[in-house]
Design a protein around this motif. Structure first.
Motif: not given
Length: 123
Positions: A47-63
Motif C-alpha cells: 500500500l503506497t501513495h505513489a505508483a510503482a515505476s513503469g506500472i500505471d505511473d506518469a511521465e511528469d516528475l510529480a507522478h
C-alpha cells in the motif's frame, strides 16, 4: 488476521514539500524494512501513495513511480498493490482503476476503493 500489509507513503520530490523523496531516498526506506519482510515471509498487500515505476505511473516528475516499489512487487509478488496519487478523473487520464502486473493485481485507490481481499472484487 494473517494478512501482511506493507505501507510506504510519499511521492517524488517535485516541489520541496514534506513526504517527497528521491528514488535513492525511497530505496533507503525500502532497505530498512528487509528484516521485517524476511521475518514475516513477504507481503500480501503493498500500500503506497505513489505508483510503482513503469506500472500505471506518469511521465511528469510529480507522478513518476518509484523503482523501489516495482522491486518489492517483483520480489515478493503481493496479491495486491494499492496506490494513489494518480488521478482517474482527469479528461486526459489514460490510467485505469485495476490492472494486472505479473502475479499482482494493481489497484489505483484514487479517492476511495473498497475490495474484498479474498476475491479482489469491489465492495
Amino acid at each position: 488476521q494473517g494478512v501482511r500489509i506493507l505501507g510506504l507513503g510519499g511521492s517524488h520530490r517535485y516541489s520541496g514539500g514534506t513526504h517527497q523523496y528521491t528514488q535513492q531516498e525511497m530505496e533507503w526506506r525500502k532497505r530498512k524494512l528487509w528484516k521485517k519482510l524476511r521475518k514475516h515471509g513477504g507481503i500480501d498487500i503493498l500500500l503506497t501513495h505513489a505508483a510503482a515505476s513503469g506500472i500505471d505511473d506518469a511521465e511528469d516528475l510529480a507522478h513518476q513511480g518509484f523503482s523501489a516499489f516495482t522491486q518489492l512487487i517483483d520480489k515478493y509478488a503481493p496479491k495486491y498493490f494499492v496506490h494513489g496519487h494518480i488521478h482517474l478523473n482527469c479528461a486526459s487520464s489514460r490510467h485505469v482503476r485495476r490492472m494486472q502486473y505479473k502475479e499482482t493485481t494493481i489497484i489505483n485507490g484514487y479517492e476511495t476503493y473498497k475490495f474484498c481481499y479474498e476475491t479482489g472484487e469491489p465492495l
